[in-house]
Design an enzyme around this catalytic site. Sequence first.
Site, mmCIF file in Angstrom:
data_model
loop_
_atom_site.group_PDB
_atom_site.id
_atom_site.type_symbol
_atom_site.label_atom_id
_atom_site.label_comp_id
_atom_site.label_asym_id
_atom_site.label_seq_id
_atom_site.Cartn_x
_atom_site.Cartn_y
_atom_site.Cartn_z
ATOM 1 C CD GLU A 33 -2.550 1.684 0.141
ATOM 2 O OE1 GLU A 33 -3.358 0.880 -0.343
ATOM 3 O OE2 GLU A 33 -2.312 2.808 -0.362
ATOM 4 N N GLY A 38 -7.095 0.857 3.127
ATOM 5 C CA GLY A 38 -8.545 0.893 2.885
ATOM 6 C C GLY A 38 -8.912 1.647 1.616
ATOM 7 C CB THR A 40 -11.136 5.451 -3.161
ATOM 8 O OG1 THR A 40 -9.990 5.347 -3.990
ATOM 9 C CG2 THR A 40 -11.921 6.693 -3.508
ATOM 10 C CB CYS A 41 -14.511 2.835 -0.247
ATOM 11 S SG CYS A 41 -16.099 2.673 0.558
ATOM 12 C CG HIS A 440 -49.226 0.279 6.852
ATOM 13 N ND1 HIS A 440 -49.202 1.211 5.836
ATOM 14 C CD2 HIS A 440 -49.827 0.870 7.922
ATOM 15 C CE1 HIS A 440 -49.797 2.308 6.273
ATOM 16 N NE2 HIS A 440 -50.179 2.140 7.529
HETATM 17 C C1 LIG Z 1 -16.309 10.936 -3.330
HETATM 18 C C2 LIG Z 1 -16.564 9.488 -3.619
HETATM 19 C C3 LIG Z 1 -17.682 8.887 -3.101
HETATM 20 C C4 LIG Z 1 -17.929 7.546 -3.352
HETATM 21 N N1 LIG Z 1 -19.054 6.990 -2.824
HETATM 22 C C5 LIG Z 1 -19.324 5.695 -3.086
HETATM 23 C C6 LIG Z 1 -20.477 5.083 -2.527
HETATM 24 O O1 LIG Z 1 -21.239 5.717 -1.808
HETATM 25 N N2 LIG Z 1 -20.697 3.780 -2.778
HETATM 26 C C7 LIG Z 1 -19.851 3.037 -3.575
HETATM 27 O O2 LIG Z 1 -20.102 1.856 -3.780
HETATM 28 N N3 LIG Z 1 -18.741 3.603 -4.112
HETATM 29 C C8 LIG Z 1 -18.462 4.895 -3.888
HETATM 30 N N4 LIG Z 1 -17.334 5.452 -4.422
HETATM 31 C C9 LIG Z 1 -16.436 4.606 -5.239
HETATM 32 C C10 LIG Z 1 -15.560 3.718 -4.339
HETATM 33 O O3 LIG Z 1 -14.847 4.524 -3.432
HETATM 34 C C11 LIG Z 1 -14.597 2.835 -5.144
HETATM 35 O O4 LIG Z 1 -15.306 2.215 -6.168
HETATM 36 C C12 LIG Z 1 -13.998 1.811 -4.198
HETATM 37 O O5 LIG Z 1 -13.140 2.444 -3.283
HETATM 38 C C13 LIG Z 1 -13.293 0.659 -4.884
HETATM 39 O O6 LIG Z 1 -12.012 0.960 -5.146
HETATM 40 P P1 LIG Z 1 -10.864 -0.099 -5.400
HETATM 41 O O7 LIG Z 1 -11.025 -1.323 -4.565
HETATM 42 O O8 LIG Z 1 -10.803 -0.305 -6.843
HETATM 43 O O9 LIG Z 1 -9.564 0.681 -4.952
HETATM 44 P P2 LIG Z 1 -9.338 1.942 -4.043
HETATM 45 O O10 LIG Z 1 -10.293 1.971 -2.921
HETATM 46 O O11 LIG Z 1 -9.250 3.144 -4.911
HETATM 47 O O12 LIG Z 1 -7.919 1.629 -3.419
HETATM 48 C C14 LIG Z 1 -6.763 1.489 -4.182
HETATM 49 C C15 LIG Z 1 -5.575 1.499 -3.260
HETATM 50 O O13 LIG Z 1 -4.408 1.186 -4.017
HETATM 51 C C16 LIG Z 1 -3.349 2.024 -3.588
HETATM 52 N N5 LIG Z 1 -2.384 2.092 -4.688
HETATM 53 C C17 LIG Z 1 -2.594 2.640 -5.914
HETATM 54 N N6 LIG Z 1 -1.498 2.488 -6.686
HETATM 55 C C18 LIG Z 1 -0.593 1.833 -5.934
HETATM 56 C C19 LIG Z 1 0.729 1.387 -6.164
HETATM 57 N N7 LIG Z 1 1.318 1.556 -7.351
HETATM 58 N N8 LIG Z 1 1.389 0.775 -5.155
HETATM 59 C C20 LIG Z 1 0.800 0.574 -3.947
HETATM 60 N N9 LIG Z 1 -0.459 0.969 -3.681
HETATM 61 C C21 LIG Z 1 -1.140 1.582 -4.657
HETATM 62 C C22 LIG Z 1 -4.034 3.329 -3.265
HETATM 63 O O14 LIG Z 1 -3.246 4.109 -2.370
HETATM 64 C C23 LIG Z 1 -5.325 2.850 -2.621
HETATM 65 O O15 LIG Z 1 -5.169 2.707 -1.230
HETATM 66 C C24 LIG Z 1 -17.039 6.784 -4.164
HETATM 67 C C25 LIG Z 1 -15.891 7.388 -4.685
HETATM 68 C C26 LIG Z 1 -15.656 8.723 -4.432
HETATM 69 C C27 LIG Z 1 -14.423 9.350 -5.000
#
Ligand SMILES: Cc1cc2nc3c(=O)[nH]c(=O)nc-3n(C[C@H](O)[C@H](O)[C@H](O)COP(=O)(O)OP(=O)(O)OC[C@H]3O[C@@H](n4cnc5c(N)ncnc54)[C@H](O)[C@@H]3O)c2cc1C
Length: 457
Positions: A33, A38, A40-41, A440
């Site tokens: 990481e 954790g 984005t979410c 209801h």
């Molecule tokens: C404002 C906002 C609100 C949202 N609200 C919702 C919601 O209500 N419901 C919903 O279902 N979805 C929501 N989403 C979308 C949701 O956050 C993502 O779909 C979800 O986090 C899935 O992401 P992921 O598992 O693909 O990776 P991510 O959660 O994006 O995590 C990727 C991880 O990989 C790491 N990483 C990246 N490149 C490298 C590398 N080269 N080396 C080491 N580590 C790396 C990053 O640091 C990050 O920790 C929202 C998104 C945003 C931006």
Amino acid sequence: MPQFDAIIIGTGQAGPSLARRLAQAGQKVAVVERKLFGGTCVNTGCTPTKTMVASAYAAHLARRGAEFGVEIAGAIKVDMAKVKARKDGVVALSTGGVERSLRAQPNCTVYQGHARFVSPREVEVGADVLSAEKIFINVGGRASRPAITGLDQVPYLTNSSMMDVDFLPEHLVIVGGSYIGLEFGQMFRRFGSKVTIVEMMPRLVPREDEDVSAAIGEILAKEGIELRLNATCIQLSRDGKGIAVGVDCADGPPQVMGSHLLMAVGRRPNTDDLGLDKAGVAMDPRGYILVDDELRSNVPGIWALGDCNGKGAFTHTSYNDFEIVAGNLLDGERRRVSDRLPAYALYIDPPLGRVGMTEAEIRKSGRKALIGKVMMEDVSRAFEKSETEGFMKIAVDAETRQILGAAFLGLSGDETIHAVLDLMYAKAPYSVLRRAVHIHPTVSEFIPVLLGDLKPL
Ligand SMILES: Cc1cc2nc3c(=O)[nH]c(=O)nc-3n(C[C@H](O)[C@H](O)[C@H](O)COP(=O)(O)OP(=O)(O)OC[C@H]3O[C@@H](n4cnc5c(N)ncnc54)[C@H](O)[C@@H]3O)c2cc1C
């Protein structure tokens, strides 16, 4: 060179669960990481925004107190430092939980740093080069930086930097009238900012049906959010201490002056600095990793899960990617992405719950369908709570009798949509839900009513 059975890059919504399953199965796992555990979410997406939406809802309801016979002396003021502190507390629980559970997991080694492929079986992290026969990419995405004139000359916020805002922007201008922009827009309006949402297209959330976009526009406008649609030629420049956003719309003044600017114009995958060329992993022109129905890339032994594969953009789709890969590798199952039904919610208030096809998609497909719509002002639970905005709409295939899609914009729409979703997974005819006796007074009791009054599309 540290040797593993599996390397997982990124701790989004798929990586940590997969790491635990593989490690519990006796495999030696490395997890990498680069930033916040954790992903984005947990840190800058779902968790913090929904926590802030809850604060905004509390402010909104407090302002409406008198309607319910509740008297609150004085004006309702929002303490943004406290809103942020509450949000930080909720986020800390989640991100801390992910990190602790990975570090405590036997057979699992955590590396902190940016991972890059150096070959199809090797990944470099700082001074270490890790190798494994299986590599799982869960790198997610980030806010995209559009080619807008003047963007490099003005300060702007993204969904990530919005997390540090502990003050009330005087006038927040949001470029992007889709899911992320609308959630932030309504929440900051309720916190007390003036808010303008600038959207290039003629309507908000253009992927939704026109009636959904129109109803959302009305809900937001009623709260005093200014909407500037058809903003075909957006330009940005400094204006004293603020920012001038040229919108070039047919209606209204050609410029909006704001104190702060939020860019909410889509996301891009974090695949540009991953050394994918060294591994020979194929991407599409937008940088999404190409995968098959079981999430295998074109290189044997490399999988891509979550937002970076372009097969979903949600937490539940990323988590389902983990379930697919774990089921296929560890449980002798045959799980596929194509088994998944499209479903998501937009967390404005009231929320939009969506599943399956839109009405426009059904019309375009040419299939025979039946459609039903009920306004939330006719739903007893909604008028008991004085939250009557929106409608529930559902479409059924006239031949198979199966549900094709639904849009529930209204009180609890993010929850009630699951009755429809589960019936669709069961591949059962709509008559099962039509005859179900719901409790209801609930919003859900109107789903059978809705299905009892279908008309040809
Ligand atoms: C404002 C906002 C609100 C949202 N609200 C919702 C919601 O209500 N419901 C919903 O279902 N979805 C929501 N989403 C979308 C949701 O956050 C993502 O779909 C979800 O986090 C899935 O992401 P992921 O598992 O693909 O990776 P991510 O959660 O994006 O995590 C990727 C991880 O990989 C790491 N990483 C990246 N490149 C490298 C590398 N080269 N080396 C080491 N580590 C790396 C990053 O640091 C990050 O920790 C929202 C998104 C945003 C931006």
